[in-house]
Design a protein around this motif. Structure first.
Motif, PDB file in Angstrom:
ATOM      1  N   THR A 159       0.275  -1.327   0.554  1.00 50.46           N
ATOM      2  CA  THR A 159      -0.340   0.168   0.419  1.00 50.46           C
ATOM      3  C   THR A 159       0.554   1.306   0.002  1.00 50.46           C
ATOM      4  N   MET A 160       1.696   1.190   0.759  1.00 48.20           N
ATOM      5  CA  MET A 160       2.827   2.045   1.164  1.00 48.20           C
ATOM      6  C   MET A 160       3.134   2.266  -0.225  1.00 48.20           C
ATOM      7  N   ALA A 161       3.697   1.648  -1.079  1.00 50.71           N
ATOM      8  CA  ALA A 161       4.477   1.480  -2.293  1.00 50.71           C
ATOM      9  C   ALA A 161       3.509   1.781  -3.228  1.00 50.71           C
ATOM     10  N   ILE A 162       2.511   2.120  -3.399  1.00 52.67           N
ATOM     11  CA  ILE A 162       0.923   2.312  -4.576  1.00 52.67           C
ATOM     12  C   ILE A 162       1.357   3.441  -3.859  1.00 52.67           C
ATOM     13  N   ALA A 163       0.996   4.023  -3.026  1.00 53.43           N
ATOM     14  CA  ALA A 163       0.387   5.625  -2.472  1.00 53.43           C
ATOM     15  C   ALA A 163       2.078   6.231  -2.667  1.00 53.43           C
ATOM     16  N   PHE A 164       2.788   5.355  -2.175  1.00 55.37           N
ATOM     17  CA  PHE A 164       4.119   6.465  -2.614  1.00 55.37           C
ATOM     18  C   PHE A 164       4.221   7.005  -4.077  1.00 55.37           C
ATOM     19  N   ALA A 165       3.771   5.789  -4.963  1.00 55.93           N
ATOM     20  CA  ALA A 165       4.358   6.115  -6.480  1.00 55.93           C
ATOM     21  C   ALA A 165       3.184   6.933  -7.026  1.00 55.93           C
ATOM     22  N   CYS A 166       1.654   7.409  -6.459  1.00 63.67           N
ATOM     23  CA  CYS A 166       0.424   7.842  -6.794  1.00 63.67           C
ATOM     24  C   CYS A 166       1.460   9.521  -6.520  1.00 63.67           C
ATOM     25  N   LEU A 167       1.475   9.836  -5.413  1.00 66.80           N
ATOM     26  CA  LEU A 167       1.333  10.893  -4.348  1.00 66.80           C
ATOM     27  C   LEU A 167       3.293  11.848  -4.940  1.00 66.80           C
ATOM     28  N   LEU A 168       4.044  10.821  -5.833  1.00 69.83           N
ATOM     29  CA  LEU A 168       5.335  11.171  -6.729  1.00 69.83           C
ATOM     30  C   LEU A 168       4.189  12.082  -8.103  1.00 69.83           C
ATOM     31  N   ALA A 169       3.328  11.567  -8.649  1.00 70.37           N
ATOM     32  CA  ALA A 169       2.881  12.435  -9.338  1.00 70.37           C
ATOM     33  C   ALA A 169       2.249  13.508  -8.946  1.00 70.37           C
ATOM     34  N   PHE A 170       1.838  14.099  -8.200  1.00 70.22           N
ATOM     35  CA  PHE A 170       1.407  15.177  -7.236  1.00 70.22           C
ATOM     36  C   PHE A 170       2.035  16.052  -6.529  1.00 70.22           C
ATOM     37  N   ASP A 171       3.104  15.849  -6.250  1.00 71.00           N
ATOM     38  CA  ASP A 171       4.538  16.148  -5.674  1.00 71.00           C
ATOM     39  C   ASP A 171       5.492  15.630  -5.240  1.00 71.00           C
ATOM     40  N   TRP A 172       7.151  15.366  -5.302  1.00 78.14           N
ATOM     41  CA  TRP A 172       7.187  15.393  -5.135  1.00 78.14           C
ATOM     42  C   TRP A 172       8.202  15.141  -3.932  1.00 78.14           C
ATOM     43  N   ARG A 173       7.994  16.460  -3.512  1.00 83.13           N
ATOM     44  CA  ARG A 173       8.663  16.917  -2.334  1.00 83.13           C
ATOM     45  C   ARG A 173       7.896  16.824  -1.314  1.00 83.13           C
ATOM     46  N   LEU A 174       6.585  16.525  -1.364  1.00 79.94           N
ATOM     47  CA  LEU A 174       5.491  16.345  -0.776  1.00 79.94           C
ATOM     48  C   LEU A 174       5.647  14.738  -0.365  1.00 79.94           C
ATOM     49  N   ALA A 175       5.481  13.866  -0.844  1.00 78.05           N
ATOM     50  CA  ALA A 175       5.274  12.648  -0.690  1.00 78.05           C
ATOM     51  C   ALA A 175       6.722  12.185  -0.666  1.00 78.05           C
ATOM     52  N   VAL A 176       7.974  12.341  -0.776  1.00 75.43           N
ATOM     53  CA  VAL A 176       8.651  12.051  -0.232  1.00 75.43           C
ATOM     54  C   VAL A 176       8.895  12.215   1.727  1.00 75.43           C
ATOM     55  N   ALA A 177       8.343  13.310   1.787  1.00 67.94           N
ATOM     56  CA  ALA A 177       8.812  14.274   3.213  1.00 67.94           C
ATOM     57  C   ALA A 177       7.503  13.669   3.944  1.00 67.94           C
ATOM     58  N   SER A 178       6.325  13.065   3.506  1.00 74.81           N
ATOM     59  CA  SER A 178       4.975  12.333   4.370  1.00 74.81           C
ATOM     60  C   SER A 178       5.409  10.705   3.956  1.00 74.81           C
ATOM     61  N   MET A 179       6.538  10.027   3.611  1.00 77.28           N
ATOM     62  CA  MET A 179       6.280   8.785   3.767  1.00 77.28           C
ATOM     63  C   MET A 179       8.016   8.203   3.751  1.00 77.28           C
ATOM     64  N   TRP A 180       8.731   8.768   3.976  1.00 79.66           N
ATOM     65  CA  TRP A 180      10.411   8.712   4.591  1.00 79.66           C
ATOM     66  C   TRP A 180      10.065   8.095   5.584  1.00 79.66           C
ATOM     67  N   SER A 181       9.248   8.762   6.661  1.00 77.06           N
ATOM     68  CA  SER A 181       9.426   7.785   8.055  1.00 77.06           C
ATOM     69  C   SER A 181       9.290   6.108   7.860  1.00 77.06           C
ATOM     70  N   GLY A 182       8.170   5.675   6.889  1.00 86.04           N
ATOM     71  CA  GLY A 182       7.746   3.901   7.217  1.00 86.04           C
ATOM     72  C   GLY A 182       9.180   3.502   7.248  1.00 86.04           C
ATOM     73  N   PRO A 183       9.756   3.289   6.027  1.00 85.54           N
ATOM     74  CA  PRO A 183      10.599   2.825   5.730  1.00 85.54           C
ATOM     75  C   PRO A 183      11.611   3.343   6.719  1.00 85.54           C
ATOM     76  N   VAL A 184      11.903   3.919   7.278  1.00 83.08           N
ATOM     77  CA  VAL A 184      13.358   4.307   8.679  1.00 83.08           C
ATOM     78  C   VAL A 184      12.620   3.662   9.829  1.00 83.08           C
ATOM     79  N   ALA A 185      11.404   3.881  10.041  1.00 81.13           N
ATOM     80  CA  ALA A 185      10.761   2.650  11.371  1.00 81.13           C
ATOM     81  C   ALA A 185      10.733   1.427  11.159  1.00 81.13           C
ATOM     82  N   LEU A 186      10.850   0.961  10.188  1.00 79.26           N
ATOM     83  CA  LEU A 186      11.169  -0.385   9.454  1.00 79.26           C
ATOM     84  C   LEU A 186      12.246  -0.828   9.728  1.00 79.26           C
TER      85      LEU A 186
END
Length: 591
Positions: A159-186
């Protein structure tokens, strides 16, 4: 290491976990589709206020105004959406829980089947509480991981991978800002796994030790009370419980710190989205509606991931449980072929040696004798001389360490134990009965036997005498391991079971040890009539019970001290004659 190896799954179990993760992903994405509806309506409202066109971010303009759609139209869209959500949730539930619970059932059956085919030496090395804990607790632990953790976790990844790909289409800066914490937490959580799993294994073993002590206390309660050791024994149990509790607290605390730390990092994604988004809005490089959409997505996308993180400690525990389960399947089975065509049923020991463990003390050394068909061969000797071991090697409950045992010229080590045991009726000194009726306990000797056949075997074993006093006769329940009847009565039921099987080879290991003199005589006369023509191996400590044997093998220190007919051994004045003389003298002893 594959998922199948990590979690002791079957091929179908791996497939079902993947389907559960797939439907979890689909369900999450359908839920997120609701954010798209909100975004479209918000875009329409902004367009009305600013006089612009309704846009869908990078996908361009919307061909219609959502606010112009009639209420019934929106209700129809909502109905379709809810139906889709229901269908997805239904499939997710089925593949995440329904089929996974079937997998745990298959695991228990597979473990039981494996245990059934393992040699008896395996059970000599493993405690009963250990086996029970694996069959029940370990399977339950892995079952919960399969149903609650793995599909959620893998679904969250996808879900996060698909959501990240979709959010990149909107704004890559906000996509990185919102999704970075998931991989780091894991990474944080899996980084400390190597420290958490030893703690979990230690906790598991501490709990197992407590279970073993409790089971031992229940099994030995008469001996403990008879020796007035209740306080001393309970103190051992209390210390074990305290040690298990301390270990569990340390393990839970370490897991709690790691999981909560990962959840804190995960939630930082919302904060960075807000901060970066606010900065971009102030710069004029991002509109407020896009920021609002990102905040909606972030608030929802962390929910399944957060839930998976809460259960991920259980996933680590499941790795420990599955490793214990795998150890059962790595044990070598008592292999052998189904082809078995003996030339008669002579049981021959040819220079047989045996030790319980490789390199351990020899229990038997160079034992050679033949128990011929149609004869009664008695094994006698002091306690610990190897008599019962010979009986168990004969029917391949254990395998000889050296030499060989043959039945009708066929090496028993080449025959599947279940096929071989079809030719054996065994009555051990320690009788095992089931919490069932007298009739069904006897019928275990031959499934499918008629009531008349069961009753005939029972009468031959002199069971009528005590069954007639029972409230429901042969339909009376006798309790766990025959708790409601005496030791002698249990032994007579076991003898009846062996008689009903009517196998060509009969092993009697102290079969009359718990009978009084009168009943022993009756049972022995029944055995003499019904065992004619069979290969009979009798183990006895009472010398008078084997004087009618065709052959006597005297064991001492795991070796054959002498063998021959009773009269020959008495005339030789060796160990057998000495044992007969000592028992004769002891019969005149009085208090």
């Amino acid at each position: 290491m594959t998922m199948k190896e990590k979690y002791a799954l079957t091929d179908e179990g791996v497939r079902n976990v993947r389907l559960g993760a797939a439907w979890t992903t689909v369900t999450n994405l359908v839920v997120f589709a609701g954010v798209g509806f909100v975004f479209a309506i918000m875009s329409a409202l902004v367009a009305r206020l600013t006089g612009g066109a309704v846009t869908l971010g990078p996908w361009g303009r919307l061909g219609f105004d959502p606010l112009d759609v009639p209420v019934l139209g929106w209700m129809a869209v909502l109905a379709v959406y809810l139906v889709m959500l229901f269908v997805c949730e239904r499939f997710q539930y089925y593949y995440q829980y329904g089929v996974i619970y079937k997998e745990s059932g298959r695991q228990r059956i597979a473990l039981a089947e494996r245990l059934r085919r393992l040699p008896l030496s395996f059970f000599g090395r493993r405690d009963l509480a250990d086996l029970t804990e694996t069959l029940m607790t370990d399977v339950k632990t892995t079952e919960h991981a399969y149903s609650h953790v793995l599909p959620e976790l893998y679904g969250a990844y996808a879900t996060m991978a698909i959501a990240f790909a979709c959010l990149l289409a909107f704004d890559w800066r906000l996509a990185v800002a919102s999704m970075w914490s998931g991989p780091v937490a894991l990474l944080l959580l899996f980084g400390v796994r190597s420290r958490l799993q030893p703690l979990m294994r230690k906790t598991r073993m501490a709990g197992l030790k407590t279970s073993e002590l409790v089971q031992e206390a229940l099994e030995c309660v008469r001996e403990v009370r008879a020796t007035n050791q209740e306080e001393r024994y309970l103190e051992r149990v209390y210390r074990s419980v305290d040690a298990a509790e301390r270990s569990a607290i340390r393990s839970e605390l370490a897991c709690g710190v790691a999981v909560n730390g990962a959840q804190v990092v995960l939630r930082l994604g919302f904060a960075t989205t807000l901060l970066v988004g606010a900065a971009l809005v102030l710069e004029g490089t991002c509109d407020f509606l896009t920021l609002f959409c990102f905040l909606l997505v972030v608030s929802r996308i962390y929910a399944p991931f957060d839930q998976a993180l809460m259960l991920i400690a259980e996933l680590f525990s499941a790795r420990t449980a599955s490793a214990r389960m795998k150890s059962f399947f790595e044990e070598p089975m008592a292999a052998g072929g189904a082809a078995y065509a003996p030339n008669g049923h002579d049981v021959a020991f040819e220079h047989v040696g045996f030790a319980y463990e490789e390199g351990g003390e020899q229990v038997l050394s160079d034992v050679s004798f033949i128990a011929r068909e149609g004869e009664v061969t008695a094994l006698v000797g002091p306690s610990g001389s190897g008599k019962s071991t010979c009986a168990r090697l004969g029917c391949r409950l254990w395998d000889a360490s050296s030499g060989r045992v043959t039945v009708g010229g066929v090496d028993v080590s080449t025959v599947d134990p279940e096929v071989l045991l079809g030719d054996f009726s065994v009555v051990f000194q320690d009788v095992t009965l089931f919490d069932d009726t007298v009739m069904e306990n006897i019928r275990l000797g031959r499934r499918g036997a008629t009531d008349e056949e069961v009753l005939a075997a029972a009468r031959a074993a002199n069971c009528d005498e005590f069954v007639s006093r029972m409230p429901d006769g042969y339909a009376t329940m006798i309790g766990e391991n025959g708790a409601c009847i005496s030791g002698g009565e249990r032994q007579r039921i076991s003898i009846a079971r062996a008689l009903l099987k009517d196998a060509p080879i009969v092993l009697l290991d102290e079969a009359t040890a718990s009978l009084d003199v009168e009943n022993e005589t009756r049972v022995q006369s029944a055995l003499s009539r019904l065992l004619a023509g069979k290969t009979v191996i009798v183990i006895a400590h009472r010398m008078r019970t084997v004087r009618a044997a065709d052959k006597i093998v005297v064991l001492e220190g795991g070796r054959v001290a002498e063998q021959g007919m009773p009269a020959e051994l008495l005339a030789a004045n060796g160990l057998f004659a000495r044992m007969v003389r000592l028992q004769t003298e002891s019969e005149g002893w009085t208090i």
